[in-house]
Each structure stands twice: as C-alpha cells, then as structure tokens.
Design an enzyme around this catalytic site. Structure first.
Site, PDB file in Angstrom:
ATOM      1  N   GLY A  12       0.768  -1.240   0.000  1.00  0.00           N
ATOM      2  CA  GLY A  12       0.000   0.000   0.000  1.00  0.00           C
ATOM      3  C   GLY A  12       0.794   1.281   0.000  1.00  0.00           C
ATOM      4  O   GLY A  12       0.317   2.294   0.503  1.00  0.00           O
ATOM      5  N   ILE A  93      -8.490  -6.448 -15.012  1.00  0.00           N
ATOM      6  CA  ILE A  93      -9.880  -6.025 -14.886  1.00  0.00           C
ATOM      7  C   ILE A  93     -10.645  -6.542 -16.105  1.00  0.00           C
ATOM      8  O   ILE A  93     -10.207  -6.368 -17.239  1.00  0.00           O
ATOM      9  CB  ILE A  93      -9.983  -4.485 -14.813  1.00  0.00           C
ATOM     10  CG1 ILE A  93      -9.148  -3.943 -13.645  1.00  0.00           C
ATOM     11  CG2 ILE A  93     -11.436  -4.047 -14.719  1.00  0.00           C
ATOM     12  CD1 ILE A  93      -9.608  -4.338 -12.284  1.00  0.00           C
ATOM     13  N   HIS A 109       2.049   1.938 -13.346  1.00  0.00           N
ATOM     14  CA  HIS A 109       2.942   0.828 -13.715  1.00  0.00           C
ATOM     15  C   HIS A 109       4.393   1.316 -13.617  1.00  0.00           C
ATOM     16  O   HIS A 109       4.709   2.398 -14.106  1.00  0.00           O
ATOM     17  CB  HIS A 109       2.634   0.346 -15.130  1.00  0.00           C
ATOM     18  CG  HIS A 109       3.405  -0.867 -15.509  1.00  0.00           C
ATOM     19  ND1 HIS A 109       3.106  -2.116 -15.012  1.00  0.00           N
ATOM     20  CD2 HIS A 109       4.490  -1.015 -16.296  1.00  0.00           C
ATOM     21  CE1 HIS A 109       3.971  -2.997 -15.495  1.00  0.00           C
ATOM     22  NE2 HIS A 109       4.818  -2.348 -16.274  1.00  0.00           N
TER      23      HIS A 109
END
Length: 190
Positions: A12, A93, A109
């Site tokens: 995170g 996704i 990315h």
C-alpha cells in the site's frame, strides 16, 4: 467531492501517497473505499488505521471472475465511487467491471510503457540493463498494461544502481506523479 476507490493487493505505498495527498490538499478527493483481494495484505491494516472503509474479498469464494466483479460493481455503486485507482492490484480487470466504469479506471505501472508490461517491471528493466526506466499512469482496458497512456515520468539508471535503489527511485516518482495526475483528471472533469 470526488470519491475514489483504491484497489490494492500488497503493502500500500501508493495508497499511503494518495491518502496523504487528500489530507494535505494536493488531491481534491476522498478515498472512500479500499478494495483488496488479499485479506492479509498490509494495505488492509493501513486502511483500517486510517479509517478508510474496506471491501476485502477472496476471489476463490466466487465461481468466476464475472461473479466477483459483479459484486465489486455493486459495492462501488453503493458507495457512489467516481474513480477506481489501481495501486498494486494484481488482477486484470474484466468487462464486467470495465463497462460501468469506462474511462474512470486508472493504473500505475513501474516502467515506461509499452516497455516491460506485466509483473516485475522493475526487475525486467534492471535485467535488461536499460539506462532509463520510469513510471506510467494509464487508463485500464482488458489488456495487460495496454490502456491509453495518461502520464509518464522517466527515472535514470546509473551503472552502480542496485535493483533496490531503482525500486526506491521509481516509488518516489510514483508517490508524486499518481496523486498529481489524478488531480488533473478530476480538475478537467474527465
């Protein structure tokens, strides 16, 4: 106020950067939801500490990807989410989630796409011996890091740089570029 859902699967660090940007006024949005596909991920603990609502799920508890994505759509729509921000979410996704949030899902990315898509882009760049790598923010489509590029920033490598040093340099760029790019999208009303 613009409502963001952050999708993450790991520690995170980009979640932290986005939350911090909302707190200090660099990002005019609220992190309304953390979505995580790994119940024991460090990011879930961080979200709980920050008071961010979470939706944690185990994909294995669903018959297929369409089923868990349909549940995600339901949760996101209940929370009236405006943007989905992928931050180390390690799943492609699918159409079930893409259609209702078309043009509202972005990803970060750790390479200058189209170079080094997919897993371990930092390792790929390091092993290739490139002189320049970087960070890309792009819209999400059904491919692996193939969506339209929104922003990029280069990171120069030197011959003495270790992989860990490259990762740290890339993360420093990510933590500034991601909130700034999201703010530009929100300001433009995209």
């Amino acid at each position: 106020m613009t409502k963001i859902a952050i999708f993450a699967s790991g520690t995170g660090s980009n979640y932290d950067a986005i939350v911090e940007a909302t707190k200090n006024g660099r990002l005019d949005a609220v992190v309304a939801l953390l979505v995580c596909d790994k119940p024991n991920a460090k990011v879930v603990e961080k979200a709980n500490e920050n008071g961010t609502p979470t939706f944690v799920f185990d994909p294995k508890q669903y018959r297929n990807k369409q089923m868990f994505e349909a549940k995600l759509v339901e949760v996101l729509q209940e929370e009236t989410i405006d943007w989905i921000v992928l931050a180390g979410y390690m799943r492609l996704i699918g159409d079930t989630l893409l259609q209702p949030f078309e043009g509202k899902i972005i990803n970060i990315h750790p390479s200058l796409l189209p170079s080094f898509p997919g897993l371990d882009a930092i390792g790929q760049a390091f092993e290739a011996g490139v002189k320049v790598s970087g960070v890309t923010i792009h819209y999400v489509d059904e491919g692996m890091d193939t969506g339209k590029i929104i922003a990029q920033q280069a990171v120069n490598l030197n011959e003495n740089m270790t992989r860990a040093e490259l990762q740290k340099a890339i993360q420093q760029v990510e933590h500034k570029l991601y909130p700034a790019t999201l703010q530009k999208l929100i300001t433009r009303g995209e």
